[in-house]
Motif scaffolding. Structure first.
Motif: not given
Length: 296
Positions: A125-151
């Motif tokens: 059910v995950a669309s390509p647009e949603y999968r791309a967004f998920q990767q951005i979310m995970l990238q914030q954690v990988d970068n240890k960017d708390l504020l980016g992760g909350l956004v």
């Protein structure tokens, strides 16, 4: 005399584990089983093959997909929290997201799906647009960017979805009151998550104004992606919702999808435009409240 530290303790009272215990397990979830009242098993109509069952399973899978990535992201943000009150709140949020994932998956099990079938559906059910967004979310954690992760997690994924929770809860009420309860319970949790992020981000921008442009750009990029994901979802499924309603007019009756808009006779395009408008307008207002800008 009130000290600065005591003022801060009062200001973060709503984000403590003690407050979570008061309002969640001892509050609106008291007496619930997997997020719904004990008497609300899956209705017979959703155990029968047909459009209504199909739409329900897809809906549950979409919810589960969102909650699955939210668990991973929230747990990652907990490990990089920069103060105690944020760490404690994010730990409670992680449990909330895990509970949400569990209740949506359990509802699919109650409808007769195997764990293997559930896993496949959640992936499908995950669309390509949603999968791309998920990767951005995970990238914030990988970068240890708390504020980016909350956004990305709390403001974009959860905050932009606010109108969808209301829409979904109203749609399923005539068919499955238990699912409506599950959705409303999850929504109550999300409002706390978004409120935490709003306060945390607003405080951070006040203290570090140089973060405003960076976070505004991130919020803008992600909101564009999520708007496309929501459009894809709504255009794909609202028509199916309407077809299911037409097959079960006796159950739908005069139920409204919004004040003054009867579910049974509101055109699909009007429903889609209404929800998208609420998503966009609510999101823009939230960014202003925090102190961020929509830069598109």
């Amino acid at each position: 005399m009130t000290t600065t530290s005591s003022k801060k303790r009062v200001s973060v009272r709503n984000f403590t584990a003690e407050k979570w215990l008061e309002i969640v397990p001892h509050g609106y979830l008291k007496g619930m089983i997997y997020g719904r009242s004990p008497q609300y098993d899956v209705p017979e109509i959703l155990q029968e093959e047909g459009k209504l069952r199909q739409v329900c399973l897809y809906d549950l899978a979409i919810f589960a997909s969102a909650e699955k990535i939210a668990v991973t992201t929230a747990s990652g943000l907990t490990s990089i929290a920069d103060d105690d009150w944020s760490r404690v709140f994010l730990a409670t949020q992680t449990f909330d997201e895990a509970r949400h994932y569990e209740v949506f998956v359990e509802r699919m099990r109650e409808m007769g799906l195997s764990d293997e079938a559930i896993g496949q559906l959640v992936e499908e059910v995950a669309s390509p647009e949603y999968r791309a967004f998920q990767q951005i979310m995970l990238q914030q954690v990988d970068n240890k960017d708390l504020l980016g992760g909350l956004v990305t997690l709390n403001i974009i994924l959860e905050g932009m979805a606010f109108p969808l929770y209301g829409y979904e809860a109203r749609f399923w009420k005539p068919f499955d009151p238990g699912l409506t309860e599950i959705i409303i319970g999850a929504f109550k949790d999300e409002t706390r998550h978004v409120g935490f992020a709003e306060k945390k981000l607003a405080d951070a921008i006040q203290q570090r104004p140089e973060e405003k442009e960076r976070l505004s750009r991130l919020a803008t990029e992600c909101s564009v992606r999520m708007q496309k994901a929501f459009e894809s979802f709504l255009n794909q499924f609202v028509g199916l919702y309407q077809e299911a309603c037409m097959e079960h007019k006796d159950l739908v009756g005069d139920a409204e999808i919004a004040p003054g808009m009867r579910m049974i006779d509101t055109p699909v395009v009007d429903q889609v435009n209404m929800v998208l408008s609420d998503i966009i307008n609510g999101h823009r207002e939230r960014l202003k409240k925090i102190g961020l800008e929509y830069l598109n």
